[in-house]
Design a protein around this motif. Structure first.
Motif, PDB file in Angstrom:
ATOM      1  N   LYS A   1       0.610  -1.244   0.017  1.00 51.79           N
ATOM      2  CA  LYS A   1      -0.148  -0.808   0.417  1.00 51.79           C
ATOM      3  C   LYS A   1       0.956   1.252   0.280  1.00 51.79           C
ATOM      4  CE  LYS A   1      -3.908  -2.595   2.514  1.00 51.79           C
ATOM      5  NZ  LYS A   1      -4.409  -2.135   1.227  1.00 51.79           N
ATOM      6  N   GLN A   2       0.020   2.795  -0.298  1.00 49.99           N
ATOM      7  CA  GLN A   2       1.204   3.553  -0.235  1.00 49.99           C
ATOM      8  C   GLN A   2       0.985   3.998   1.412  1.00 49.99           C
ATOM      9  OE1 GLN A   2      -1.486   6.078  -3.677  1.00 49.99           O
ATOM     10  NE2 GLN A   2       0.083   5.303  -5.076  1.00 49.99           N
ATOM     11  N   PRO A   3       2.182   4.879   1.195  1.00 47.43           N
ATOM     12  CA  PRO A   3       1.973   5.898   2.862  1.00 47.43           C
ATOM     13  C   PRO A   3       0.367   6.316   3.581  1.00 47.43           C
ATOM     14  CG  PRO A   3       3.871   6.544   1.766  1.00 47.43           C
ATOM     15  CD  PRO A   3       2.854   5.812   0.784  1.00 47.43           C
ATOM     16  N   HIS A   4      -0.202   6.656   3.200  1.00 49.64           N
ATOM     17  CA  HIS A   4      -1.800   6.532   3.232  1.00 49.64           C
ATOM     18  C   HIS A   4      -0.813   8.234   4.536  1.00 49.64           C
ATOM     19  CE1 HIS A   4      -3.209   2.928   2.029  1.00 49.64           C
ATOM     20  NE2 HIS A   4      -4.372   3.655   2.489  1.00 49.64           N
ATOM     21  N   ASN A   5      -0.675   9.210   3.431  1.00 51.22           N
ATOM     22  CA  ASN A   5       0.539   9.950   3.808  1.00 51.22           C
ATOM     23  C   ASN A   5       1.004  11.437   3.384  1.00 51.22           C
ATOM     24  OD1 ASN A   5       1.791  11.812   5.389  1.00 51.22           O
ATOM     25  ND2 ASN A   5       1.137  12.091   7.786  1.00 51.22           N
ATOM     26  N   ASP A   6       0.592  12.209   2.425  1.00 51.16           N
ATOM     27  CA  ASP A   6       1.642  12.661   1.633  1.00 51.16           C
ATOM     28  C   ASP A   6       2.797  13.121   2.119  1.00 51.16           C
ATOM     29  OD1 ASP A   6      -0.090  11.745  -0.138  1.00 51.16           O
ATOM     30  OD2 ASP A   6      -1.842  13.628  -0.299  1.00 51.16           O
ATOM     31  N   PHE A   7       2.561  13.937   3.029  1.00 51.27           N
ATOM     32  CA  PHE A   7       3.941  14.282   3.583  1.00 51.27           C
ATOM     33  C   PHE A   7       4.346  13.315   4.047  1.00 51.27           C
ATOM     34  CE2 PHE A   7       0.832  16.947   5.202  1.00 51.27           C
ATOM     35  CZ  PHE A   7       0.790  18.232   4.996  1.00 51.27           C
ATOM     36  N   ILE A   8       4.119  12.191   4.702  1.00 54.24           N
ATOM     37  CA  ILE A   8       5.437  10.494   4.707  1.00 54.24           C
ATOM     38  C   ILE A   8       5.647  10.823   3.597  1.00 54.24           C
ATOM     39  CG2 ILE A   8       5.470   8.494   5.407  1.00 54.24           C
ATOM     40  CD1 ILE A   8       4.105   8.908   7.487  1.00 54.24           C
ATOM     41  N   ARG A   9       5.058   9.899   2.710  1.00 55.53           N
ATOM     42  CA  ARG A   9       4.842  10.212   0.891  1.00 55.53           C
ATOM     43  C   ARG A   9       6.051  10.877   0.322  1.00 55.53           C
ATOM     44  NH1 ARG A   9       1.157   9.550  -4.191  1.00 55.53           N
ATOM     45  NH2 ARG A   9       2.308   7.877  -5.429  1.00 55.53           N
TER      46      ARG A   9
END
Length: 488
Positions: A375-383
């Protein structure tokens, strides 16, 4: 090239507008026909030839009447995911390849737009010697470049390149609209095209419900509306942006437009609730509250309070969904549960991935290839940090700050009670709606939603320009007393 220079950025002629309307109707009808008539067959047999024909029509329009082309794609972009041949890219590595997604109409449209926009911008630069710019444009371009800088270090260069192009298409839409919106008339046309595009997703969802085959997905014990999109989350984010901005401009348009816009916003609110997407719901409420505060509107603030209470009473599934946040059953292995707890645990797993290359990251979209959850990180800052490194994180935050600053300048340079103040307030509400959603979701490359966020941001950028006085009477306003006159 010469045609592009000579014809733009003039507004479309009456004939051009008629052709644009006809093309929009044909495309919307084709979307509905294809989506509803190909069950049980190979969708590619219908969609690929249709997409090829429409791509040719759009290409002709793009290279002859570029402004009309942009208005058209804003009007149809929210509908064409009904054509989608591949599955959702998030958490699905099998469908996140160029081979799987190359035939998607959304991919074809994005490529066509990037090509046409690049040539048009080159033509504008050749003619004027410069392009209208802003701090927001600089930040967006830098963030887009950060995605391409990380390509050499990506373990999945194909997936990373696809994601970088998706982000680039969003940035390019802002750059184009920043050049196109030079008059109040064009401002109204762009916003009209965006909200005209809301009609088909609402009609499609209503039709499927009435026919007994609702466009939806099942998540544990919950059924979530998806509209013409692959996922309920995408439908929810799109509706959230449209709802926040629509509420902001509703008091400032003519009575006739209010009679059209109000039912659309009401239905959007109901369908947003029925997506049962917690992040989008919270973000939409916060965005509308911001609009109410900026506009000093007790009606808006009271309305959102009543709407929240009504949703909790009329739709108990929404209350149940939020109640899961207090349970000890974390999501991840199952479809429901305390997804906030799952996210926090997943973030601790994802963050160390950046240690491999903290400056430029592991590559866009590579996170889902590097974890067991896929899955993608589910947090765009972390991503942004993990996938584009410190370079991407800094430019991403800079873009968000510039977006908020852009809306705040538009507010300071518009008069209370005017259409322009509504545009500015809506842009600020949408900016915070995006930021809040980004804290717990993957939104930075969600093109279908971000094209409309960027549209509203570009509209506010026009309002923020001090050298663009508005007319003494704007036909979009109900009376001269509420005009957008501004002699600052």
């Amino acid at each position: 090239m010469t045609a592009l220079v000579n014809r733009q950025p003039t507004a479309p002629t009456r004939t051009g507008r008629i052709l644009t309307l006809i093309a929009a109707v044909v495309m919307a009808g084709a979307a509905a026909f294809s989506g509803m008539s190909t069950a049980g067959t190979d969708r590619r047999l219908v969609i690929v030839p249709l997409a090829a024909v429409l791509a040719g029509v759009l290409a002709t329009l793009a290279f002859t009447r570029f402004a009309a082309f942009v208005l058209l794609i804003l009007g149809v972009r929210a509908s064409i995911d009904l054509f989608k041949l591949s599955g959702p890219s998030s958490g699905n590595t099998l469908t996140n390849t160029a081979a799987a997604r190359a035939l998607d109409p959304s991919t074809i449209l994005a490529v066509l737009f990037l090509l046409a926009a690049s040539l048009w911008l080159i033509a504008q630069f050749a003619r004027d010697g410069h392009l209208r710019g802003s701090r927001l444009r600089t930040a967006l371009v830098c963030f887009s470049l950060a995605g391409f800088v990380g390509l050499p270090g990506s373990s999945q260069p194909q997936a990373s390149a696809l994601e970088a192009l998706r982000i680039l298409s969003v940035v390019m839409m802002y750059v184009v609209l920043e050049q196109l919106i030079t008059t109040p008339e064009m401002l109204r046309k762009v916003l009209t095209a965006a909200f005209a595009g809301l009609a088909f997703p609402l009609l499609y969802q209503t039709y499927t419900i009435a026919s007994g085959h609702s466009a939806s997905e099942v998540l544990g014990s919950f059924t979530r509306l998806t509209g013409p999109f692959a996922q309920a989350n995408t439908f929810a984010r799109y509706l959230a942006f449209m709802l926040v901005f629509g509420v902001a401009i509703l008091p400032h348009v003519s009575r006739r437009l209010q009679l059209v816009l109000l039912p659309m916003l009401g239905l959007s609110g109901v369908y947003l609730v029925l997506t049962i997407t917690r992040g989008a719901l919270i973000a939409a409420v916060v965005g509308i509250v911001i609009v109410g505060v900026v506009q000093r509107s007790k009606v808006i603030l009271g309305g959102v309070a009543v709407a929240v209470l009504a949703a909790a009473v009329v739709f108990p599934s929404v209350s149940s969904r939020f109640a899961e946040l207090g349970t000890s059953a974390t999501a991840g292995g199952g479809p429901t549960g305390n997804t906030l707890a799952w996210r926090i645990n997943y973030w601790t797993e994802v963050l160390p991935l950046a240690n491999k290359n903290p400056v430029t990251g592991i590559g866009l979209n590579v996170t889902q290839y590097s974890t067991d959850a896929a899955k993608q990180p589910h947090n765009d800052f972390i991503r942004a940090y993990v996938e584009t490194g410190l370079l991407g994180l800094v430019t991403y935050i800079a873009a968000l700050l510039a977006m908020v600053g852009n809306a705040r300048r538009a507010i300071s340079r518009s008069r209370p009670g005017t259409f322009e103040r509504g545009v500015a307030a809506g842009a600020l509400g949408c900016a915070w709606c995006f930021i809040i959603t980004s804290l717990a979701a993957n939104v930075m490359s969600n093109v279908v939603s971000l094209w409309y966020l960027i549209t509203f941001t570009a509209a506010a950028a026009y309002v923020a320009r001090p050298h663009n006085p508005f007319p003494t009477h704007d036909p979009a306003l109900p009376s001269p007393a509420r005009s957008g006159a501004d002699q600052r």
